[in-house]
Design a protein around this motif. Structure first.
Motif, PDB file in Angstrom:
ATOM      1  N   ASP A   1     -39.667  38.699 108.323  1.00  0.00           N
ATOM      2  CA  ASP A   1     -40.953  39.114 109.525  1.00  0.00           C
ATOM      3  C   ASP A   1     -41.535  40.256 109.228  1.00  0.00           C
ATOM      4  N   GLU A   2     -40.883  41.326 108.598  1.00  0.00           N
ATOM      5  CA  GLU A   2     -41.115  42.712 108.344  1.00  0.00           C
ATOM      6  C   GLU A   2     -42.314  42.475 107.478  1.00  0.00           C
ATOM      7  N   LEU A   3     -42.503  41.588 106.695  1.00  0.00           N
ATOM      8  CA  LEU A   3     -43.629  41.261 105.447  1.00  0.00           C
ATOM      9  C   LEU A   3     -45.045  40.529 106.009  1.00  0.00           C
ATOM     10  N   GLY A   4     -45.018  40.253 107.495  1.00  0.00           N
ATOM     11  CA  GLY A   4     -45.975  39.877 107.854  1.00  0.00           C
ATOM     12  C   GLY A   4     -47.329  40.627 107.904  1.00  0.00           C
ATOM     13  N   ARG A   5     -48.392  39.742 107.767  1.00  0.00           N
ATOM     14  CA  ARG A   5     -49.654  40.401 107.893  1.00  0.00           C
ATOM     15  C   ARG A   5     -49.911  41.103 109.325  1.00  0.00           C
ATOM     16  N   VAL A   6     -49.732  40.370 110.241  1.00  0.00           N
ATOM     17  CA  VAL A   6     -50.095  40.858 111.456  1.00  0.00           C
ATOM     18  C   VAL A   6     -48.921  40.186 112.556  1.00  0.00           C
ATOM     19  N   ASP A   7     -48.719  40.979 113.929  1.00  0.00           N
ATOM     20  CA  ASP A   7     -47.800  40.391 114.698  1.00  0.00           C
ATOM     21  C   ASP A   7     -48.126  38.804 115.120  1.00  0.00           C
ATOM     22  N   GLY A   8     -47.026  38.092 114.847  1.00  0.00           N
ATOM     23  CA  GLY A   8     -47.339  36.560 115.230  1.00  0.00           C
ATOM     24  C   GLY A   8     -47.650  35.731 114.286  1.00  0.00           C
ATOM     25  N   SER A   9     -48.293  36.301 113.148  1.00  0.00           N
ATOM     26  CA  SER A   9     -48.729  35.483 112.136  1.00  0.00           C
ATOM     27  C   SER A   9     -47.665  35.207 111.072  1.00  0.00           C
ATOM     28  N   ASP A  10     -47.678  33.938 110.448  1.00  0.00           N
ATOM     29  CA  ASP A  10     -46.681  33.789 109.688  1.00  0.00           C
ATOM     30  C   ASP A  10     -47.248  33.963 108.104  1.00  0.00           C
ATOM     31  N   TRP A  11     -48.128  34.665 107.903  1.00  0.00           N
ATOM     32  CA  TRP A  11     -48.629  34.735 106.627  1.00  0.00           C
ATOM     33  C   TRP A  11     -48.217  36.300 105.961  1.00  0.00           C
TER      34      TRP A  11
END
Lengths: 129, 129, 129, 129
Positions: free
Chosen positions: A36-46
């Protein structure tokens, strides 16, 4: 694995959780599991794009390093983003295109968990000793 | 600060500790304080190159975003590494070179705590809505 | 051959003597025969590097054009020079890597008369209509 | 002007009509007058993109050459096209960004007869002797 091909001696590479799959004779495969720490923006799965460019630089470096026997300084890096990189294991597949006396060039593909190519990179490294 | 210019809504940007200094009318400044987790290799006081390329991509994106009013997908990224980036605050200074109907281009300089330019980048972003 | 795939409607392409070998469904091959006027320096039998970069841009453009049905503006161009390109027929082999709604990306290889890859290129084009 | 800074010893540079304005201490200015043979397509008054990328590569090379005292091989070339380059004198303004022991980096701007920047380029050259 010899020192110049280990990924776990780098604090940043441990921070993102990078794993070496193989590195031999100019061909490298790395794996980066989703966090999750590598995510683009909160709530995104990119994955964040900065993770992808880092992965490309690193994979290309190991591809050249596997041929010259030591880590090599990056001269420049180019990344084309083709589609979003969704959560799941990312794989970076790099190969040495040229290993000259002063310059090495590597091509890198990033694939998502479904095998789709999400980004491609090309990097130049200094091989001068 | 409006949502598309906030840096703390991104898990990866929080992970590395990125801070926004200013973003207005195509000009952006970001700051990245040194953390041991961002190091290139154990015992080194150089930032990992992957941190620098991430910072360049992010700064360029905010430069274009500050003109078009929303985050923009990166088309491609190019980074030239000029010298090692030693521990201390890194600053990324980005400016929009072009903001067209379909493409935006940004130039970015990374400076170390002494003001020396350690890397330069140029990025293309999609501005098509 | 339909208009957007003809090479002889361009004054510059006639000046250097460019020939189309084939262009279909994202795959293009161009040929450029040696002429003394294309040399790097008097007495050398190497093509000028500017000829190589032009050839890469052109070949990538036709690769995308063959998919979208019209010539496309180049967003940006990147060329890596791998070895000298000696006199003899040069061939540019391009393929579309991505053809999206706003951006297309093409990869290009330049091969000399012996089949050796002398330069590689990657280009982004605007496909927005 | 010393041999490594002359533009008229290259057949291709004579073919397109390139002129040196100045080259000293890492700063170069070249001029390329319009000729119909440099056009993009019949009836157009735009320069062909291949002319622009060639001009950028050449100008960057002279910028580094003016510092190291000899012509330097191009490692790689990157060009961003910002707007059409219409007929009239083109000027390429290049400056050395870095001149290291193995790599030199140059930045180049292309300006049309009205002074508008039509393309920007960044190139890496091998300075290893």
């Amino acid at each position: 694995m010899t020192a110049h091909l280990r990924v776990d001696t780098s604090p940043f590479q441990r921070l993102i959780g990078l794993e070496m799959v193989k590195a031999e004779d100019g061909a490298v495969e790395l794996r980066l599991p989703w966090r999750d720490e590598l995510g683009r923006v909160d709530g995104s799965d990119w994955f964040h794009g900065g993770v992808l460019s880092a992965l490309i630089d690193i994979a290309g470096d190991y591809a050249i390093a596997s041929r010259v026997g030591r880590a090599v300084p990056t001269i420049d890096l180019r990344v084309d983003y083709l589609r979003p990189a969704r959560r799941g294991d990312l794989r970076a597949i790099a190969r040495a295109v040229k290993v000259g006396k002063t310059v090495g060039v590597a091509d890198v593909e990033l694939r998502d968990a479904n095998g789709a190519v999400v980004a491609i990179g090309r990097c130049a490294y200094s091989t001068a000793s």
